[in-house]
Design a protein around this motif. Structure first.
Motif, PDB file in Angstrom:
ATOM      1  N   SER A 188       0.849  -1.189   0.000  1.00 19.99           N
ATOM      2  CA  SER A 188       0.000   0.000   0.000  1.00 19.99           C
ATOM      3  C   SER A 188       0.882   1.235   0.000  1.00 19.99           C
ATOM      4  N   GLY A 190       0.812   5.684   0.322  1.00 22.38           N
ATOM      5  CA  GLY A 190       0.013   6.860   0.661  1.00 22.38           C
ATOM      6  C   GLY A 190       0.285   7.360   2.059  1.00 22.38           C
ATOM      7  N   ASN A 208      -6.825   2.135   5.769  1.00 26.02           N
ATOM      8  CA  ASN A 208      -6.397   1.435   4.552  1.00 26.02           C
ATOM      9  C   ASN A 208      -7.338   0.256   4.264  1.00 26.02           C
ATOM     10  N   ASP A 233       4.723   8.107   0.352  1.00 27.55           N
ATOM     11  CA  ASP A 233       4.740   8.662  -1.006  1.00 27.55           C
ATOM     12  C   ASP A 233       6.132   9.195  -1.330  1.00 27.55           C
ATOM     13  N   THR A 255      -1.380  -0.570  -4.183  1.00 25.60           N
ATOM     14  CA  THR A 255      -2.608   0.221  -4.147  1.00 25.60           C
ATOM     15  C   THR A 255      -2.227   1.674  -3.882  1.00 25.60           C
ATOM     16  N   GLY A 256      -2.841   2.571  -4.676  1.00 25.28           N
ATOM     17  CA  GLY A 256      -2.577   3.988  -4.514  1.00 25.28           C
ATOM     18  C   GLY A 256      -1.387   4.453  -5.323  1.00 25.28           C
ATOM     19  N   ASP A 264       2.020  10.848  -6.730  1.00 26.12           N
ATOM     20  CA  ASP A 264       1.808   9.508  -7.285  1.00 26.12           C
ATOM     21  C   ASP A 264       3.103   8.999  -7.925  1.00 26.12           C
ATOM     22  N   SER A 304      -5.739   1.481  -8.212  1.00 22.34           N
ATOM     23  CA  SER A 304      -6.212   2.699  -7.574  1.00 22.34           C
ATOM     24  C   SER A 304      -6.300   2.492  -6.073  1.00 22.34           C
ATOM     25  N   GLY A 305      -6.169   3.581  -5.344  1.00 22.75           N
ATOM     26  CA  GLY A 305      -6.308   3.490  -3.892  1.00 22.75           C
ATOM     27  C   GLY A 305      -7.743   3.430  -3.426  1.00 22.75           C
TER      28      GLY A 305
END
Length: 413
Positions: A188, A190, A208, A233, A255-256, A264, A304-305
């Motif tokens: 994950s 973010g 999450n 990130d 994810t994300g 991103d 996608s998140g």
């Protein structure tokens, strides 16, 4: 999604991506009773005949069929009873002319006999039996190898093993099954994410939840999931996590971090891995940011998140990649026709995935669209029991149109 210069059509994206997925997971032998839900890594052939002998398929009398010729209710054939055969305790002797052996279903057919007369077509008279009907050879006889013949393939490579497959494998004495052990690394990304055990989340943070959706989808496919945590990130941190995961796992899913905004960094990190193929953004609604790459033949799927959009990306990229690696085919879901309760408008040249609630009223099925936009609208996942896929060449459907809906749960009444 603002900033995407081009969006690859789903069929084109899948074709290019899957062509580059060449990795094959490792094989392992697992005990047959534990193989349910896994994918066979090789063809499995039966070493024996099943049944291993001719056996009775009905309770009655084992006879020589020739001795029943001309039998009728008015003129029965009378045979002498010489013994009894039971499952696991067959008759040791042989049936000769004018003789019969009482036999139970599943018992080995005695030597000399070639048919079974059911109780309903005969009557016992002391040490004799009257047969009221002529029977052909092998009447009510389950022949040796009739169920499975020695050398017959009972399990094909790529088949997902079902409970009944386990029964067949056990019946032929297969104690272990060669299966693929597919391992997925789940990352994950973010700075806004916190884990479930930190609920309720601090201000400006979110739980999450997408991690749990994707992990559950992977397990539902028989994949072993290793969650590798939340990576901040930061392109360098994401690159290091991805580089290590690609080395260790059969498939890597993130994810994300896959749109085109400043935070991103996932796609840029994947580019540094020198992928053979990279798809960034697909013509899907929801789910445009979903992306995929092949690195040294292994699939790297960037989702996608948002949970709803991530599911679309999983179905477009992750699931087909897993099935290809193990040589499996997708198992079809039930489809019904239902009338739309309101108009659904979608953009042309984009494949739209619309959650619907299918219900029955006055003997007719209806599909109520729950949400057309909103990648993060979680309620549609639990309120919906169907999925309407609108192809790229349509701009939607009108109220009252009959549409095909993929059922994801029971129909509401």
């Amino acid at each position: 999604m603002k900033g995407f210069k081009t969006l690859t059509p789903i069929p084109e994206a899948q074709k290019a991506f899957l062509a580059a997925v060449t990795h094959v997971p490792t094989e392992a032998f697992v005990p047959t009773p534990q193989a349910v839900g896994l994918y066979a890594a090789r063809d499995v052939a039966s070493p024996v005949d099943v049944p291993p002998f001719d056996r009775a398929a009905f309770d009655g009398y084992a006879v020589r069929s020739v001795d029943t010729l001309g039998a009728s209710r008015t003129s029965p054939m009378v045979l002498r009873l010489i013994g009894k055969a039971l499952p696991g305790a067959g008759y040791a002797g042989a049936v000769g002319p004018g003789e019969a052996v009482e036999i139970a279903t599943g018992a080995p057919l005695p030597a000399g006999a070639d048919a079974v007369v059911p109780y309903e077509e005969a009557a016992r008279r002391g040490d004799h039996v009257e047969v009221y009907k002529p029977v052909p050879q092998f009447y009510y006889v389950s022949r040796r190898g009739e169920d499975v013949a020695a050398g017959e393939v009972v399990l094909r490579r790529g088949r997902r093993i079902k409970p009944w497959d386990v029964g067949v494998l056990a019946s032929i004495g297969v104690k272990e099954v060669p299966v693929y052990k597919v391992a997925a690394g789940l990352i994950s990304t973010g700075n806004e994410l916190v884990e479930l055990d930190e609920a309720p989340p601090p201000p400006a943070k979110i739980i999450n939840s997408t991690r749990h959706v994707i992990a559950a989808l992977l397990r539902d496919l028989g994949v072993e999931v290793r969650y590798l945590g939340i990576v901040p990130d930061d392109e360098e941190a994401i690159y290091r996590a991805l580089s290590d995961a690609v080395r260790r796992f059969d498939i890597v899913i993130t994810t994300g971090g896959v749109s085109v905004g400043e935070p991103d960094h996932v796609v840029r990190a994947v580019i540094r891995l020198n992928p053979e193929v990279l798809i960034h953004g697909i013509a899907a609604r929801p789910g445009r940011p979903n992306s995929a790459a092949a690195v040294r033949g292994k699939p790297v799927v960037m989702l996608s998140g948002f949970p709803v959009a991530s599911i679309v990306g999983f179905e477009v990229f992750a699931k087909p990649a897993i099935l290809k690696m193990v040589g499996a085919k997708e198992e079809p879901l039930p489809v019904v026709k239902a009338a739309l309760t309101r108009r659904v408008a979608t953009p042309i040249n984009v494949r739209s995935f619309v959650r619907v609630r299918v219900y029955r009223r006055d003997g007719k099925l209806y599909a109520e669209p729950l949400a057309v936009t909103g990648s993060g609208i979680l309620s549609t996942l639990t309120k919906g029991n169907g999925l309407l896929i609108i192809p790229e060449n349509r701009e939607g459907y009108d109220e009252g149109d009959e549409v095909e809906v993929i059922l994801l749960g029971p129909i509401d009444d």
